[in-house]
Design an enzyme around this catalytic site. Sequence first.
Site, PDB file in Angstrom:
ATOM      1  N   GLY A   1       0.823  -1.197   0.000  1.00  0.00           N
ATOM      2  CA  GLY A   1       0.000   0.000   0.000  1.00  0.00           C
ATOM      3  C   GLY A   1       0.851   1.237   0.000  1.00  0.00           C
TER       4      GLY A   1
ATOM      5  CG  ASP B   1      -6.693   5.149   3.074  1.00  0.00           C
ATOM      6  OD1 ASP B   1      -7.160   5.465   1.960  1.00  0.00           O
ATOM      7  OD2 ASP B   1      -5.532   4.734   3.218  1.00  0.00           O
TER       8      ASP B   1
END
Length: 453
Positions: free
Chosen positions: A166, A282
């Site tokens: 990520g 997120d």
Amino acid sequence: MMNLLGLLLPMWVSSAILSTIIIDARSEPAKSAISEPASVAQREPTSQFSLKMEAESPGVPKVRVMHHQDLNKRILIAIIVASILLGGILLFSICCWIYRWKNSKNSNEKGRKTLEAGKRMSQSPMMVRFNSLTMVDKKSAVAIFDYQSLEAATNNFHESNVIGEGSSGRIYKARFDEKFLAAVKRIDGFRLGVEREFENEVNCLSKIRHQNIIELLGYCINGESRFLVYEMVEKASLETQLHGSTRGSGLTWNLRMKIAVDVARGLEYLHEHSNPPVVHRDIKSSNILLDSNYNAKLSDFLLAVTSDTESKNIRLSETSGYLAPEYLADGKLTDKSDVYAFGVVLLELLMGRKPLENDALPQCQSIVSWAIPQLTDRSKLPNIVDPVIKNTMDLKHLYQVAAVAVLCVQPEPCYRPLITDVLHSLIPLVPCELGGSLRVTEPAKPVRPESSS
């Protein structure tokens, strides 16, 4: 128990001394009375006149005769008083000892529950120590790993152990022994704010226990690198399942709805039941992890904020395609920002498309701008769903899910529903055995789509 005896012994001695003093004080007049046996007895007056004169004479002292029975009674009373006093002190001391013992037992029990995750890892020889994390409050505790143990468990962070990547760093599979697997996120470099974000995630996850939120097992600090150790999830992320090599072939309609409900449950906990409420900030398919039974768990809380955080002082998420318009424009942040991102994930589950298709036409790059016109047209909707699940669901359910997705991605936050309302709309579409309330007696038969006039 030795401490208790040490406390009672001086108390008993004090009581004995006290009773002795009482007895001595009571017995002194008796001794003076008995010391004149014959003379006192022979001085018995012969007449009432002489008795009166003798009693009133100032030169003759008064003499009271103390009988042995009275003396014995007073000694007995003193002994009883001393015994009662000693018994009371003994009983009080025992009660204090029992109270302290129970408090110590309760404290140990709380400590055992707090370190429940650590106990599961204590079997591993790679685990070196547990300690309370200074960044969290005293009620929270997480495991602390040595860097060498993480190196050994990940084969020196070998490429073959990478299970995800990520914006904050890579995630590695860590095998500590045959029974203990974990996922390790490595955050390298000292960019601005990384320390605060690392502390933010540890503080947040160390206080949260929910079946749809990833469990933090521990952490490690080594130089400028930071490591977060999570429970292992066998099916990786939703992004991998949908957009990886299998292209969502393992995700049936019912499983996709189960995943949507799980994500909504996790968000509902953060928004409604966490104290203070938490905004994840997120939400995306790569931060939704799936275990072996396709139970979804929210992860990556580096950017999570509480409701009392000033939105103007927080860093914007770098994830494109999931950001709410008001958040992208001026950083305005509310729980409705998470609802918007959830709506994008719901569209991914429906259509199998990425939030942004770089190779598509400009007007079709965003899944939201491309899908909204077709989601509101029932005749077109069945044709834009993921081919893997096409014609496998009741179209009434498809229309309802599409309607929920449209509401979630509304441009104005006030028009978006609360995540609790979203959850209650989706639960009836998931079979009971998968965590919903739908009772399935036979396979659902697709309903013929309505023709457009």
